[in-house]
Design an enzyme around this catalytic site. Structure first.
Site, mmCIF file in Angstrom:
data_model
loop_
_atom_site.group_PDB
_atom_site.id
_atom_site.type_symbol
_atom_site.label_atom_id
_atom_site.label_comp_id
_atom_site.label_asym_id
_atom_site.label_seq_id
_atom_site.Cartn_x
_atom_site.Cartn_y
_atom_site.Cartn_z
ATOM 1 N N LYS A 73 0.743 -1.676 0.040
ATOM 2 C CA LYS A 73 0.090 0.094 -0.181
ATOM 3 C C LYS A 73 0.443 1.192 0.226
ATOM 4 C CE LYS A 73 -2.271 -0.872 3.714
ATOM 5 N NZ LYS A 73 -1.474 -1.736 4.618
ATOM 6 N N ARG A 102 -9.275 0.457 8.930
ATOM 7 C CA ARG A 102 -9.137 -0.444 9.587
ATOM 8 C C ARG A 102 -9.855 -1.630 10.406
ATOM 9 N NH1 ARG A 102 -2.835 0.525 8.857
ATOM 10 N NH2 ARG A 102 -2.013 -1.824 9.483
ATOM 11 N N ARG A 123 11.086 -6.794 4.557
ATOM 12 C CA ARG A 123 11.479 -5.905 4.865
ATOM 13 C C ARG A 123 11.760 -4.914 6.121
ATOM 14 N NH1 ARG A 123 5.398 -2.629 4.455
ATOM 15 N NH2 ARG A 123 5.256 -2.702 6.645
ATOM 16 N N ARG A 135 11.935 -1.049 10.948
ATOM 17 C CA ARG A 135 10.580 -0.930 11.876
ATOM 18 C C ARG A 135 10.333 -2.223 12.570
ATOM 19 N NH1 ARG A 135 4.861 0.143 8.394
ATOM 20 N NH2 ARG A 135 4.418 -1.126 9.815
ATOM 21 N N ARG A 179 0.055 -8.691 13.491
ATOM 22 C CA ARG A 179 -0.912 -8.005 12.334
ATOM 23 C C ARG A 179 -1.439 -9.166 11.334
ATOM 24 N NH1 ARG A 179 4.201 -4.872 10.420
ATOM 25 N NH2 ARG A 179 3.253 -4.033 9.351
HETATM 26 P P1 AMP Z 1 0.751 0.149 8.759
HETATM 27 O O1 AMP Z 1 1.938 1.363 8.836
HETATM 28 O O2 AMP Z 1 -0.133 0.386 8.017
HETATM 29 O O3 AMP Z 1 1.192 -1.155 9.034
HETATM 30 O O4 AMP Z 1 0.373 0.225 10.311
HETATM 31 C C1 AMP Z 1 1.351 0.313 11.759
HETATM 32 C C2 AMP Z 1 0.982 0.626 12.817
HETATM 33 O O5 AMP Z 1 -0.116 1.112 13.273
HETATM 34 C C3 AMP Z 1 -0.316 -1.121 13.172
HETATM 35 O O6 AMP Z 1 -0.415 -2.186 13.187
HETATM 36 C C4 AMP Z 1 -1.541 -0.360 14.140
HETATM 37 O O7 AMP Z 1 -0.626 -0.591 15.154
HETATM 38 C C5 AMP Z 1 -1.217 1.708 13.818
HETATM 39 N N1 AMP Z 1 -2.267 1.891 12.518
HETATM 40 C C6 AMP Z 1 -2.259 2.159 11.513
HETATM 41 N N2 AMP Z 1 -3.073 2.594 10.711
HETATM 42 C C7 AMP Z 1 -4.415 2.527 11.741
HETATM 43 C C8 AMP Z 1 -5.869 1.744 11.754
HETATM 44 N N3 AMP Z 1 -6.729 2.687 10.585
HETATM 45 N N4 AMP Z 1 -6.330 2.505 12.755
HETATM 46 C C9 AMP Z 1 -5.669 1.607 14.214
HETATM 47 N N5 AMP Z 1 -4.105 1.234 13.885
HETATM 48 C C10 AMP Z 1 -3.648 1.430 12.977
#
Ligand code: AMP
Length: 189
Positions: free
Chosen positions: A14, A89, A128, A134, A146
């Site tokens: 994404k 989400r 990654r 991360r 996740r």
């Molecule tokens: P991402 O960068 O999209 O993989 O998000 C990393 C982490 O941020 C996720 O595993 C969640 O802990 C948190 N996070 C990101 N977006 C959301 C969301 N829309 N709702 C809740 N937690 C989020």
């Protein structure tokens, strides 16, 4: 306004694809994961709260995430539209986004999903970790958590957009360019 939700599990691509789509369509990129990470780096209260959830691969509570997202949209009054990456989400987030956009006499044009098999996601996330820095990519248990949370809480969000006739899906396998082309033709279709 042209508002697109780019959807898919962690590791689907994404973030990478958003970079191409924002340039192609001249939209603003809103990644809730990136915004949380900037807050963690800046040691804000929001960052401190988010970190405890992110480290475990759990979702940050809806209330916090939704108000942050609304504030980001409002910070961009001149935007021609947004690419929402990593949001919504949960179904509650999708409903809140819908209500918020309706209030602004706006709406989501389409949700475009990237489809990637689970084994490939795990391989990509662990690879990654070497470059992303991360912690949530480096730990196999957190990666699994996740993916499990995605399946339980996030995958059902597709139903929300399917029932509105706004859901489109493309394969997330292949070269970056091939996937971009698929996304652009799905969006322009
Ligand atoms: P991402 O960068 O999209 O993989 O998000 C990393 C982490 O941020 C996720 O595993 C969640 O802990 C948190 N996070 C990101 N977006 C959301 C969301 N829309 N709702 C809740 N937690 C989020």
């Amino acid at each position: 306004m042209r508002n697109i939700v780019l959807f898919g599990p962690p590791g689907a691509g994404k973030g990478t694809q958003s970079e191409f789509l924002v340039h192609h369509y001249g939209l603003v990129h809103l990644s809730t994961g990136d915004i949380f990470r900037w807050n963690i780096k800046d040691k804000t209260e929001l960052g401190k709260l988010a970190q405890s959830y992110m480290d475990q691969g759990k979702l940050v509570p809806d209330e916090v995430t939704i108000s942050m997202l609304k504030a980001e949209v409002e910070r961009n009054p001149d935007a021609k539209g947004f690419i929402f990456d990593g949001f919504p989400r949960t179904t509650a987030q999708a409903e809140a986004l819908d209500a918020f956009l309706t209030q602004r006499e706006d709406s989501i044009e389409a949700m475009v999903a990237l489809l990637v098999p689970e084994d490939e996601l795990k391989t990509r996330l662990l690879a990654r970790a070497a470059t992303s820095g991360r912690a949530d990519d480096a730990n196999p248990e957190v990666v699994q958590n996740r993916i499990d949370i995605y399946n339980a809480e996030t995958a059902p969000v597709a139903e929300f957009y399917k029932s509105a006739g706004k859901y489109k899906a493309v394969s997330g396998l292949g070269s970056i360019e091939e996937i971009t082309e698929r996304l652009v033709s799905a969006i322009d279709d």
